[in-house]
Design an enzyme around this catalytic site. Structure first.
Site, short mmCIF file in Angstrom:
data_model
loop_
_atom_site.label_atom_id
_atom_site.label_comp_id
_atom_site.label_asym_id
_atom_site.label_seq_id
_atom_site.Cartn_x
_atom_site.Cartn_y
_atom_site.Cartn_z
N ASP A 232 5.49 9.97 1.53
CA ASP A 232 6.02 8.82 0.78
C ASP A 232 5.09 7.62 0.97
OD1 ASP A 232 8.60 7.77 -0.67
OD2 ASP A 232 8.04 6.23 0.79
N GLU A 275 7.34 7.50 -5.79
CA GLU A 275 6.16 7.37 -4.93
C GLU A 275 6.09 8.48 -3.88
OE1 GLU A 275 9.30 4.47 -3.17
OE2 GLU A 275 8.79 5.41 -5.08
#
Length: 368
Positions: A232, A275
């Protein structure tokens, strides 16, 4: 006049055979069988042409050369020569007049001439076959036959040349039709491949998407132990708020490029969504996985360290790791475990990695 309809009928038969062969290839053929199936179908098409002899005044026996043209142009010399085996055997078994002369002129010579124009991209369908190649091959074979007739038969008469020009037109028209059919099939295949690629590729980062990741991961997990990393991008919302969504999109592209450069060669990276990225790794040793994740964190932070923007919003990644205890592990469960480990990395301060079954000594902050 009816004698001129015979080659037209043969040409229509050959076009039909080519259509059937293309359908067989698209439905049944795999790369492992193509080496055998292509010359087999070509040889059978040659034999069918040999069963319909042309009238003697036309100076040709039949249209057996045309399937060889396509084999040489599309597949190259080895397949073209192999395609001559069946019609050669049929010519000898049927005790055809001047068998060896016909084999050399109407099978071997066309195989060699057409192979000169071969391009490996024609075979896999990535490149269309130029029409001019078909015209050039037919012209060279036409000139070769005129030369052979002049030297070894009885010279050249205007009647013979006229009949040969008629046959050149028939052969060229038929061969061009075959090329157009093959090109249409290749274009359809390329379009389908492009659509499949678009369906399985993330449009922003050009990485595989989750849809394509799942079947590959499930197939790998069914065979052996594997590891999953959930990756992430830290502080992405703040970055978007400060610099805008276009800059955020570019950052995701840059991050995906960095990750692609530093993952192991056999590992599979995909965009999970937003993301987040997901990595399928064949590495299962906890220590080596820790070093692997540590390197990804370090290389990501280092790649963006010189950006003035990163002073306000440090560009780093957090990673959660899980490893299948046994083969045939459930992908859904592994993703859940890697997610939990990722949340722990975030909770402890980001820019770090965490194993689902934690190893406290190795789960250390990367910017220390």
């Amino acid at each position: 006049m009816n004698e001129y309809l015979v080659p037209l009928t043969s040409a229509c038969t050959l076009v039909t055979l080519n259509y059937v062969a293309m359908k067989v290839r698209s439905k049944m053929l795999t790369d492992s069988f193509e080496q055998l199936l292509a010359p087999l179908l070509t040889g059978l098409a040659c034999i069918i042409m040999m069963l319909v002899p042309l009238p003697e005044p036309l100076g040709l026996i039949d249209l057996r050369s045309l399937p060889i043209f396509m084999a040489g142009l599309r597949y190259g010399m080895p397949i073209a020569l192999l395609s001559t085996v069946l019609p050669t055997g049929f010519s000898l078994i049927s005790h055809e007049n001047h068998a060896w002369f016909n084999i050399a002129q109407d099978l071997l010579a066309p195989a060699l001439i057409s192979s000169l124009f071969h391009n490996k991209e024609y075979r896999n369908g990535f490149l269309d076959i130029p029409i001019r190649h078909g015209l050039q091959i037919c012209t060279y074979v036409f000139l070769l036959r005129l030369l052979i007739h002049a030297l070894f038969v009885s010279g050249l008469s205007s009647h013979y040349v006229g009949d040969q020009l008629f046959m050149l037109a028939i052969m060229s028209g038929t061969f061009i039709t075959l090329i157009i059919m093959v090109n249409d099939e290749s274009q359809s295949w390329r379009l389908q491949r492009q659509m499949e690629l678009q369906a399985n590729q993330d449009s922003l980062t050009k990485l595989p998407n989750l849809r394509s990741f799942k079947p590959i991961a499930n197939h790998a997990l069914a065979k052996r132990q594997m590891s999953i990393m959930m990756i992430d991008l830290d502080n992405f919302k703040q970055y978007n708020d400060l610099f805008g969504h276009l800059a955020g999109d570019q950052l995701l592209r840059d991050i995906s490029h960095v990750l692609r450069q530093h993952i192991h060669e056999k590992d599979y990276l995909a965009r999970y969504g937003g993301e987040e990225f997901i990595l399928l790794s064949s590495e299962t040793d906890p220590t080596l996985l820790s070093l692997y994740a540590q390197r990804l964190c370090f290389m990501t932070a280092q790649s963006f360290q010189s950006n003035s923007e990163s002073v306000l919003t440090p560009i780093t990644i957090s990673i959660g790791i899980t490893t299948a205890e046994l083969p045939q592990a459930e992908l859904t469960q592994m993703i859940f475990e890697a997610d939990q480990a990722l949340y722990e990395s975030k909770r402890q301060g980001k820019n770090r990695f965490t194993h689902y079954k934690k190893l406290p000594v190795l789960d250390q902050k990367m910017n220390a």
